[in-house]
Write a protein that holds these residues in place. Sequence first.
Motif, PDB file in Angstrom:
ATOM      1  N   MET A  77     -13.071  10.301   4.486  1.00  0.00           N
ATOM      2  CA  MET A  77     -14.288   9.798   3.899  1.00  0.00           C
ATOM      3  C   MET A  77     -13.907   8.621   3.021  1.00  0.00           C
ATOM      4  SD  MET A  77     -16.014  13.311   2.633  1.00  0.00           S
ATOM      5  CE  MET A  77     -17.568  13.526   3.390  1.00  0.00           C
ATOM      6  N   SER A  78     -14.602   7.542   3.163  1.00  0.00           N
ATOM      7  CA  SER A  78     -14.263   6.409   2.337  1.00  0.00           C
ATOM      8  C   SER A  78     -15.389   6.073   1.396  1.00  0.00           C
ATOM      9  CB  SER A  78     -13.923   5.211   3.213  1.00  0.00           C
ATOM     10  OG  SER A  78     -15.034   4.841   3.961  1.00  0.00           O
ATOM     11  N   ASP A  79     -15.060   5.626   0.265  1.00  0.00           N
ATOM     12  CA  ASP A  79     -15.875   5.194  -0.841  1.00  0.00           C
ATOM     13  C   ASP A  79     -17.324   5.663  -0.863  1.00  0.00           C
ATOM     14  OD1 ASP A  79     -17.018   3.819  -3.007  1.00  0.00           O
ATOM     15  OD2 ASP A  79     -15.524   2.454  -2.928  1.00  0.00           O
ATOM     16  N   PRO A  80     -17.544   6.928  -1.230  1.00  0.00           N
ATOM     17  CA  PRO A  80     -18.900   7.435  -1.309  1.00  0.00           C
ATOM     18  C   PRO A  80     -19.658   6.869  -2.506  1.00  0.00           C
ATOM     19  CG  PRO A  80     -17.383   9.070  -2.107  1.00  0.00           C
ATOM     20  CD  PRO A  80     -16.554   7.918  -1.572  1.00  0.00           C
ATOM     21  N   LEU A  81     -18.966   6.221  -3.420  1.00  0.00           N
ATOM     22  CA  LEU A  81     -19.600   5.677  -4.616  1.00  0.00           C
ATOM     23  C   LEU A  81     -20.123   4.264  -4.413  1.00  0.00           C
ATOM     24  CD1 LEU A  81     -16.966   6.902  -7.223  1.00  0.00           C
ATOM     25  CD2 LEU A  81     -19.083   7.999  -6.563  1.00  0.00           C
ATOM     26  N   ALA A  82     -19.748   3.620  -3.315  1.00  0.00           N
ATOM     27  CA  ALA A  82     -20.146   2.235  -3.092  1.00  0.00           C
ATOM     28  C   ALA A  82     -21.667   2.122  -3.072  1.00  0.00           C
ATOM     29  CB  ALA A  82     -19.567   1.728  -1.782  1.00  0.00           C
ATOM     30  N   GLY A  83     -22.186   1.221  -3.871  1.00  0.00           N
ATOM     31  CA  GLY A  83     -23.608   0.942  -3.898  1.00  0.00           C
ATOM     32  C   GLY A  83     -24.448   1.987  -4.617  1.00  0.00           C
ATOM     33  N   MET A  84     -23.808   2.979  -5.227  1.00  0.00           N
ATOM     34  CA  MET A  84     -24.564   4.013  -5.928  1.00  0.00           C
ATOM     35  C   MET A  84     -24.452   3.802  -7.425  1.00  0.00           C
ATOM     36  SD  MET A  84     -23.580   7.478  -3.837  1.00  0.00           S
ATOM     37  CE  MET A  84     -24.470   8.476  -4.997  1.00  0.00           C
ATOM     38  N   PRO A  85     -25.547   3.997  -8.165  1.00  0.00           N
ATOM     39  CA  PRO A  85     -25.432   3.931  -9.619  1.00  0.00           C
ATOM     40  C   PRO A  85     -24.574   5.093 -10.103  1.00  0.00           C
ATOM     41  CG  PRO A  85     -27.634   4.639  -8.967  1.00  0.00           C
ATOM     42  CD  PRO A  85     -26.883   4.301  -7.711  1.00  0.00           C
ATOM     43  N   HIS A  86     -23.808   4.856 -11.139  1.00  0.00           N
ATOM     44  CA  HIS A  86     -22.919   5.898 -11.657  1.00  0.00           C
ATOM     45  C   HIS A  86     -23.452   6.352 -13.010  1.00  0.00           C
ATOM     46  CE1 HIS A  86     -19.443   8.320 -12.037  1.00  0.00           C
ATOM     47  NE2 HIS A  86     -18.838   7.576 -12.919  1.00  0.00           N
ATOM     48  N   PHE A  87     -23.994   7.563 -13.066  1.00  0.00           N
ATOM     49  CA  PHE A  87     -24.637   8.069 -14.275  1.00  0.00           C
ATOM     50  C   PHE A  87     -23.770   9.053 -15.041  1.00  0.00           C
ATOM     51  CE2 PHE A  87     -28.441   5.983 -13.398  1.00  0.00           C
ATOM     52  CZ  PHE A  87     -28.748   6.131 -12.063  1.00  0.00           C
ATOM     53  N   GLY A  88     -22.549   9.199 -14.682  1.00  0.00           N
ATOM     54  CA  GLY A  88     -21.688  10.162 -15.355  1.00  0.00           C
ATOM     55  C   GLY A  88     -21.101  11.119 -14.345  1.00  0.00           C
ATOM     56  N   ARG A  89     -20.323  12.035 -14.837  1.00  0.00           N
ATOM     57  CA  ARG A  89     -19.652  12.966 -13.954  1.00  0.00           C
ATOM     58  C   ARG A  89     -19.754  14.362 -14.514  1.00  0.00           C
ATOM     59  NH1 ARG A  89     -14.004  12.706 -12.977  1.00  0.00           N
ATOM     60  NH2 ARG A  89     -13.503  14.640 -13.976  1.00  0.00           N
ATOM     61  N   TYR A  90     -19.583  15.313 -13.637  1.00  0.00           N
ATOM     62  CA  TYR A  90     -19.603  16.707 -14.042  1.00  0.00           C
ATOM     63  C   TYR A  90     -18.168  17.148 -14.283  1.00  0.00           C
ATOM     64  CZ  TYR A  90     -20.667  21.645 -14.142  1.00  0.00           C
ATOM     65  OH  TYR A  90     -20.802  22.947 -14.540  1.00  0.00           O
ATOM     66  N   GLU A  91     -17.940  17.852 -15.371  1.00  0.00           N
ATOM     67  CA  GLU A  91     -16.608  18.380 -15.671  1.00  0.00           C
ATOM     68  C   GLU A  91     -16.517  19.816 -15.186  1.00  0.00           C
ATOM     69  OE1 GLU A  91     -14.099  16.615 -16.710  1.00  0.00           O
ATOM     70  OE2 GLU A  91     -15.318  14.833 -17.060  1.00  0.00           O
ATOM     71  N   MET A  92     -15.412  20.137 -14.521  1.00  0.00           N
ATOM     72  CA  MET A  92     -15.188  21.486 -14.018  1.00  0.00           C
ATOM     73  C   MET A  92     -13.700  21.767 -14.090  1.00  0.00           C
ATOM     74  SD  MET A  92     -16.006  23.009 -10.193  1.00  0.00           S
ATOM     75  CE  MET A  92     -17.756  23.319 -10.408  1.00  0.00           C
ATOM     76  N   SER A  93     -13.346  22.949 -14.537  1.00  0.00           N
ATOM     77  CA  SER A  93     -11.924  23.308 -14.641  1.00  0.00           C
ATOM     78  C   SER A  93     -11.302  23.355 -13.245  1.00  0.00           C
ATOM     79  CB  SER A  93     -11.762  24.658 -15.329  1.00  0.00           C
ATOM     80  OG  SER A  93     -12.196  25.699 -14.472  1.00  0.00           O
ATOM     81  N   LEU A  94     -10.002  23.218 -13.220  1.00  0.00           N
ATOM     82  CA  LEU A  94      -9.269  23.291 -11.965  1.00  0.00           C
ATOM     83  C   LEU A  94      -9.507  24.641 -11.282  1.00  0.00           C
ATOM     84  CD1 LEU A  94      -7.297  22.218  -9.871  1.00  0.00           C
ATOM     85  CD2 LEU A  94      -5.416  22.959 -11.367  1.00  0.00           C
ATOM     86  N   SER A  95      -9.464  25.728 -12.043  1.00  0.00           N
ATOM     87  CA  SER A  95      -9.643  27.048 -11.421  1.00  0.00           C
ATOM     88  C   SER A  95     -11.054  27.208 -10.857  1.00  0.00           C
ATOM     89  CB  SER A  95      -9.300  28.180 -12.389  1.00  0.00           C
ATOM     90  OG  SER A  95     -10.186  28.189 -13.481  1.00  0.00           O
TER      91      SER A  95
END
Length: 134
Positions: free
Chosen positions: A1-19
């Motif tokens: 999968m390549s660059d799913p963020l291209a052309g999308m507004p970026h409003f932040g990210r969700y934080e999730m622990s590794l586990s």
Amino acid sequence: MSDPLAGMPHFGRYEMSLSDFENAVDDAVAQIPPDLAASIENVAIVVEERYLPRPGEDPHLVLLGLYQGVPLTERTEWSSIGHLPDKISIYRQAILDLCRSREEVVDQVLITVVHEIAHHFGIDDRTLHELGWG
């Protein structure tokens, strides 16, 4: 999968622990129908933080997952001799960058796991996009 963020507004990210993320990957794998799962041969599914582009690749390339191996459709009777397991990498940070809620992370993990397992069965990106698993 390549660059799913291209052309999308970026409003932040969700934080999730590794586990928790690893549990989401395990849950996604558990959703693979049993008859299909039984056909998955010699594949390791791992969580990695980010894909690091190789020399010659776009340094800004973002991947959510990557299948490395020999698809079942290309194997011969000799393919498994001395062959390391195929590897599916699920890239945690790239998925978290894309998502804004736990539900989005779980959905994107499922899409990514299915997409990469499909490559193990020899299904190409074009077909996956046509089927809605792009």
